[in-house]
Design an enzyme around this catalytic site. Structure first.
Site, PDB file in Angstrom:
ATOM      1  N   TYR A  92       0.826  -1.314   0.114  1.00 25.04           N
ATOM      2  CA  TYR A  92      -0.095  -0.061  -0.036  1.00 25.04           C
ATOM      3  C   TYR A  92       0.839   1.260  -0.135  1.00 25.04           C
ATOM      4  O   TYR A  92       1.765   1.255   0.952  1.00 25.04           O
ATOM      5  CB  TYR A  92      -0.922   0.014   1.239  1.00 25.04           C
ATOM      6  CG  TYR A  92      -2.160   0.930   1.334  1.00 25.04           C
ATOM      7  CD1 TYR A  92      -3.197   0.743   0.363  1.00 25.04           C
ATOM      8  CD2 TYR A  92      -1.983   2.165   2.068  1.00 25.04           C
ATOM      9  CE1 TYR A  92      -4.184   1.670   0.404  1.00 25.04           C
ATOM     10  CE2 TYR A  92      -2.858   2.934   2.235  1.00 25.04           C
ATOM     11  CZ  TYR A  92      -4.196   3.012   1.282  1.00 25.04           C
ATOM     12  OH  TYR A  92      -5.192   3.576   1.548  1.00 25.04           O
ATOM     13  N   SER A 186       1.537  -7.532   1.818  1.00 23.64           N
ATOM     14  CA  SER A 186       0.779  -6.737   2.386  1.00 23.64           C
ATOM     15  C   SER A 186      -0.528  -6.488   1.290  1.00 23.64           C
ATOM     16  O   SER A 186      -1.143  -7.388   0.695  1.00 23.64           O
ATOM     17  CB  SER A 186       1.079  -5.321   2.768  1.00 23.64           C
ATOM     18  OG  SER A 186       0.133  -4.761   3.425  1.00 23.64           O
ATOM     19  N   GLN A 187      -0.746  -5.252   0.640  1.00 27.36           N
ATOM     20  CA  GLN A 187      -1.673  -4.989  -0.466  1.00 27.36           C
ATOM     21  C   GLN A 187      -1.118  -6.228  -1.710  1.00 27.36           C
ATOM     22  O   GLN A 187      -2.095  -6.602  -2.155  1.00 27.36           O
ATOM     23  CB  GLN A 187      -1.545  -3.715  -0.832  1.00 27.36           C
ATOM     24  CG  GLN A 187      -2.286  -3.346  -2.195  1.00 27.36           C
ATOM     25  CD  GLN A 187      -2.232  -1.812  -2.497  1.00 27.36           C
ATOM     26  OE1 GLN A 187      -3.249  -1.383  -2.299  1.00 27.36           O
ATOM     27  NE2 GLN A 187      -1.120  -1.553  -3.295  1.00 27.36           N
ATOM     28  N   ASP A 272       1.542  -8.525  14.021  1.00 27.92           N
ATOM     29  CA  ASP A 272       1.305  -7.553  12.844  1.00 27.92           C
ATOM     30  C   ASP A 272      -0.054  -6.695  13.337  1.00 27.92           C
ATOM     31  O   ASP A 272      -1.128  -7.236  13.520  1.00 27.92           O
ATOM     32  CB  ASP A 272       1.029  -8.237  11.737  1.00 27.92           C
ATOM     33  CG  ASP A 272       1.035  -7.411  10.463  1.00 27.92           C
ATOM     34  OD1 ASP A 272       0.716  -6.097  10.475  1.00 27.92           O
ATOM     35  OD2 ASP A 272       0.790  -8.147   9.225  1.00 27.92           O
ATOM     36  N   HIS A 301       4.524  -5.967  10.937  1.00 26.10           N
ATOM     37  CA  HIS A 301       4.172  -5.992   9.504  1.00 26.10           C
ATOM     38  C   HIS A 301       5.295  -6.174   8.651  1.00 26.10           C
ATOM     39  O   HIS A 301       5.077  -6.571   7.604  1.00 26.10           O
ATOM     40  CB  HIS A 301       3.312  -4.650   9.128  1.00 26.10           C
ATOM     41  CG  HIS A 301       2.638  -4.909   7.820  1.00 26.10           C
ATOM     42  ND1 HIS A 301       1.748  -5.914   7.658  1.00 26.10           N
ATOM     43  CD2 HIS A 301       2.459  -4.172   6.885  1.00 26.10           C
ATOM     44  CE1 HIS A 301       1.196  -5.751   6.394  1.00 26.10           C
ATOM     45  NE2 HIS A 301       1.721  -4.670   5.987  1.00 26.10           N
TER      46      HIS A 301
END
Length: 321
Positions: A92, A186-187, A272, A301
């Site tokens: 992101y 992540s994204q 996370d 994260h």
């Protein structure tokens, strides 16, 4: 941050109770049918990145709505022929950066396609792709752009881009289109689940600490960005939260994971606060293909960091030799 979510044994059994839209498959079939009306038109232009061991190509292809999407194709300079290739999606706020920032997979002998992220690329790595379709009142960021209608939602456009990026990678003559895997953090991990769920021709999906799963749980247990964008929107649009979550249900990683059939190799970090572990396990536990998950008990994260890259390379070797 301490471990704040469910104990590991409960995480391994967790099932997200959020309902899936009855027309989920129809929605995405029509979305991809509409996308197919636009020619892919991939263009590969050799890029001088002052690197000797890899060849880099500046890529443009048509994503959602025919919008131009940028990317990089990075190949080992010494290659015997068409290569197994990994398509990477980004976290992101990130953009494609420059090839110097993405050398690991080509250095390991694989083709590496890096998809730029429309409208992002200004938080921690530069991007070059606009999002011409942004509309509607939204919290700053991307999580609530068009959130009142799944047809207008930002991630509908991004998910289409991700699916078409696989075709763009396969269009290069030095890429073996029959040997493509997808990955991301992540994204980017979420987008790899989308590609695996909407395509039947990817060999594997390797999502690291994936985002965009189990939206209702995520927004209830973490106050970290980017999920906090949804919370802020709902706090202002007090009577609109059910509409928002009805839209988000079309974009939940658990639904794409259920439909995936290729090998899935996940990672999760138990501290996370951005993508809570239960939201990762929500997708992993319903993943439809052969699967494994690496657990990082003391990480936030960042997950496994470089160890996740090494893990990806090992999975690519397992898949492609």
């Amino acid at each position: 941050m301490p471990q704040f979510d469910l104990p590991l044994e409960q995480l391994r059994a967790y099932r997200y109770p959020g309902p899936e839209p009855a027309d989920f498959d129809e929605f995405w079939a029509l979305t991809m049918e509409e996308a197919g009306h636009f020619p892919l038109d991939p263009v590969f232009t050799r890029y001088d990145g002052e690197l000797r061991t890899v060849d880099a190509f500046d890529v443009t292809f048509a994503g959602y709505g025919g919008h131009p999407i940028k990317g990089w194709l990075i190949l080992p300079a010494d290659r015997p022929g068409p290569l197994p290739t990994v398509v990477e999606y980004l976290g992101y706020g990130s953009g494609r950066g420059i090839p110097l920032e993405s050398l690991a997979y080509a250095s390991a002998g694989f083709g590496h396609f890096v998809m730029d992220t429309r409208g992002q690329g200004s938080s921690w790595r530069a991007g070059d792709t606009a999002d011409p379709s942004a509309s509607g009142p939204a919290v700053p960021g991307y999580m609530t752009r068009g959130i009142t209608d799944p047809h207008d939602y930002y991630f509908r456009r991004l998910f289409v881009d991700a699916v078409r990026a696989v075709d763009a990678a396969a269009a290069h003559p030095d890429v073996d289109g029959g040997r493509i895997a997808v990955t991301g953090r992540s994204q980017g991990g979420a987008l790899s689940l989308v590609a695996a769920g909407l395509r039947d021709d990817v060999a594997g999906a390797i999502p690291h600490v994936p985002f965009l799963s189990a939206f209702r749980r995520a927004t209830a247990i973490t106050d970290r960005e980017p999920y906090a964008e949804i919370v802020r929107w709902c706090s202002i649009h007090r009577t609109g939260h059910e509409t928002a979550f009805a839209t988000l249900a079309y974009f939940d990683g658990t639904s794409f994971a259920t439909r995936a059939t290729c090998r899935g190799s996940f990672s999760v970090a138990l501290m996370d606060g951005v993508c809570p572990p239960s939201t990762v396990f929500a997708a992993y536990n319903v993943y439809g293909g052969e699967k494994d998950i690496t657990v990082w008990p003391y990480n936030n994260h960042e997950g496994g960091g470089p160890q996740d890259q090494l893990r990806t390379i090992r999975v690519l070797h397992d898949l492609f030799g």
